[in-house]
Design a protein around this motif. Structure first.
Motif, PDB file in Angstrom:
ATOM      1  N   UNK A   1     112.839 -26.980   7.997  1.00  9.69           N
ATOM      2  CA  UNK A   1     113.881 -27.148   7.070  1.00  9.69           C
ATOM      3  C   UNK A   1     113.567 -28.656   6.501  1.00  9.69           C
ATOM      4  N   UNK A   2     112.719 -29.244   7.093  1.00 11.92           N
ATOM      5  CA  UNK A   2     112.477 -30.519   6.713  1.00 11.92           C
ATOM      6  C   UNK A   2     111.958 -30.800   4.956  1.00 11.92           C
ATOM      7  N   UNK A   3     112.271 -31.833   4.638  1.00  9.78           N
ATOM      8  CA  UNK A   3     111.772 -32.171   3.336  1.00  9.78           C
ATOM      9  C   UNK A   3     110.063 -32.439   3.073  1.00  9.78           C
ATOM     10  N   UNK A   4     109.508 -31.497   2.543  1.00 10.89           N
ATOM     11  CA  UNK A   4     108.221 -31.682   2.508  1.00 10.89           C
ATOM     12  C   UNK A   4     107.675 -31.675   1.048  1.00 10.89           C
ATOM     13  N   UNK A   5     106.741 -32.795   0.643  1.00 12.84           N
ATOM     14  CA  UNK A   5     106.555 -32.624  -0.808  1.00 12.84           C
ATOM     15  C   UNK A   5     104.807 -32.508  -0.762  1.00 12.84           C
ATOM     16  N   UNK A   6     104.744 -31.498  -1.958  1.00  8.37           N
ATOM     17  CA  UNK A   6     102.994 -31.380  -1.677  1.00  8.37           C
ATOM     18  C   UNK A   6     102.508 -31.387  -3.303  1.00  8.37           C
ATOM     19  N   UNK A   7     101.601 -32.335  -3.419  1.00 12.63           N
ATOM     20  CA  UNK A   7     101.240 -32.882  -4.818  1.00 12.63           C
ATOM     21  C   UNK A   7      99.762 -32.323  -4.775  1.00 12.63           C
ATOM     22  N   UNK A   8      99.353 -32.009  -5.976  1.00 13.43           N
ATOM     23  CA  UNK A   8      97.922 -31.595  -6.070  1.00 13.43           C
ATOM     24  C   UNK A   8      97.193 -32.285  -7.097  1.00 13.43           C
ATOM     25  N   UNK A   9      95.828 -32.661  -6.994  1.00 14.66           N
ATOM     26  CA  UNK A   9      95.003 -33.194  -8.027  1.00 14.66           C
ATOM     27  C   UNK A   9      93.730 -32.077  -8.073  1.00 14.66           C
ATOM     28  N   UNK A  10      92.877 -32.406  -9.088  1.00 22.00           N
ATOM     29  CA  UNK A  10      91.548 -31.470  -8.780  1.00 22.00           C
ATOM     30  C   UNK A  10      90.988 -31.542  -7.560  1.00 22.00           C
ATOM     31  N   UNK A  11      90.930 -32.666  -6.718  1.00 20.86           N
ATOM     32  CA  UNK A  11      90.106 -32.732  -5.503  1.00 20.86           C
ATOM     33  C   UNK A  11      90.894 -32.948  -4.358  1.00 20.86           C
ATOM     34  N   UNK A  12      92.520 -33.297  -4.472  1.00 17.04           N
ATOM     35  CA  UNK A  12      93.112 -33.334  -3.357  1.00 17.04           C
ATOM     36  C   UNK A  12      94.258 -32.615  -3.073  1.00 17.04           C
ATOM     37  N   UNK A  13      95.050 -32.466  -2.248  1.00 16.38           N
ATOM     38  CA  UNK A  13      96.219 -31.898  -1.759  1.00 16.38           C
ATOM     39  C   UNK A  13      96.895 -33.167  -0.971  1.00 16.38           C
ATOM     40  N   UNK A  14      98.323 -33.663  -1.515  1.00 12.57           N
ATOM     41  CA  UNK A  14      98.713 -34.740  -0.720  1.00 12.57           C
ATOM     42  C   UNK A  14      99.992 -33.819   0.012  1.00 12.57           C
ATOM     43  N   UNK A  15     100.322 -34.094   1.280  1.00 12.80           N
ATOM     44  CA  UNK A  15     101.235 -33.512   2.018  1.00 12.80           C
ATOM     45  C   UNK A  15     102.349 -34.596   2.467  1.00 12.80           C
ATOM     46  N   UNK A  16     103.440 -34.892   1.922  1.00 12.66           N
ATOM     47  CA  UNK A  16     104.474 -35.934   2.228  1.00 12.66           C
ATOM     48  C   UNK A  16     105.508 -35.395   3.076  1.00 12.66           C
ATOM     49  N   UNK A  17     105.928 -35.871   4.200  1.00  8.32           N
ATOM     50  CA  UNK A  17     107.040 -35.434   4.846  1.00  8.32           C
ATOM     51  C   UNK A  17     107.970 -36.607   4.706  1.00  8.32           C
ATOM     52  N   UNK A  18     109.029 -36.363   4.192  1.00  6.39           N
ATOM     53  CA  UNK A  18     110.223 -37.334   4.064  1.00  6.39           C
ATOM     54  C   UNK A  18     111.525 -36.516   4.300  1.00  6.39           C
ATOM     55  N   UNK A  19     111.942 -36.950   5.651  1.00  6.96           N
ATOM     56  CA  UNK A  19     113.139 -36.388   6.167  1.00  6.96           C
ATOM     57  C   UNK A  19     113.936 -37.453   6.982  1.00  6.96           C
ATOM     58  N   UNK A  20     115.213 -37.378   6.881  1.00  7.27           N
ATOM     59  CA  UNK A  20     116.152 -38.536   7.805  1.00  7.27           C
ATOM     60  C   UNK A  20     116.080 -37.927   9.221  1.00  7.27           C
TER      61      UNK A  20
END
Length: 165
Positions: free
Chosen positions: A47-66
């Protein structure tokens, strides 16, 4: 005082569930679509707040939760769309130690890490991976992390020759 201990416990339990599943060396050489599939499965199980962003060559995984501290993982993919670098960054030294202990002891494929210096580890030549702990001595930000790289066979052999003399 009890509140602080409970918050720390929640953080470490949350971090422990992310460690081997999300930030381990098992993603090296894995196709981008499969990495994304694993990450999406991991997200759907919490149930955590996870953000995933993509570019042509990367996947960025960001965990943001209190409930736990900031955690970032960047997966880089080569021209064949296979993962060749994983950069993991957290905002506390003890968090880094938890992740490092987990990665260095992870034996799903029987990887064996050899410590060459305080900041550099390599696997056997056939697995061709290095793990470098980021130098935070000159940093004003509280960022601690490590990079796992797929190396060329000759580079792993070179590392071993240089550091094991």
């Amino acid at each position: 005082m009890l509140k602080i201990i409970i918050i720390k416990l929640i953080f470490f339990v949350g971090l422990a569930t992310f460690t081997t599943n999300t930030f381990s060396q098992r993603f090296i050489n894995m196709k981008r679509s499969k990495v994304m599939k694993f990450l999406m499965q991991d997200i759907s199980n919490r149930k955590s707040k996870i953000i995933i962003k993509e570019t042509d060559s990367t996947i960025l995984f960001l965990a943001r939760d209190s409930n736990f501290r900031k955690l970032d993982a960047t997966y880089h993919f080569d021209e064949n769309n296979k993962c060749d670098v994983i950069l993991t960054v957290v905002d506390c030294d003890s968090c880094l130690q938890i992740l490092l202990n987990d990665v260095l002891s992870y034996s799903w494929f029987k990887w064996k890490w050899t410590k060459l210096t305080d900041r550099l580890y390599v696997t056997r030549s056939s697995e061709r991976m290095s793990l470098e702990i980021l130098d935070t001595n000159n940093s004003t930000a509280n960022n601690y992390g490590y990079i796992i790289r797929r190396e060329k066979r000759q580079d792993i052999l070179k590392y071993k020759k240089i550091y094991q003399k």
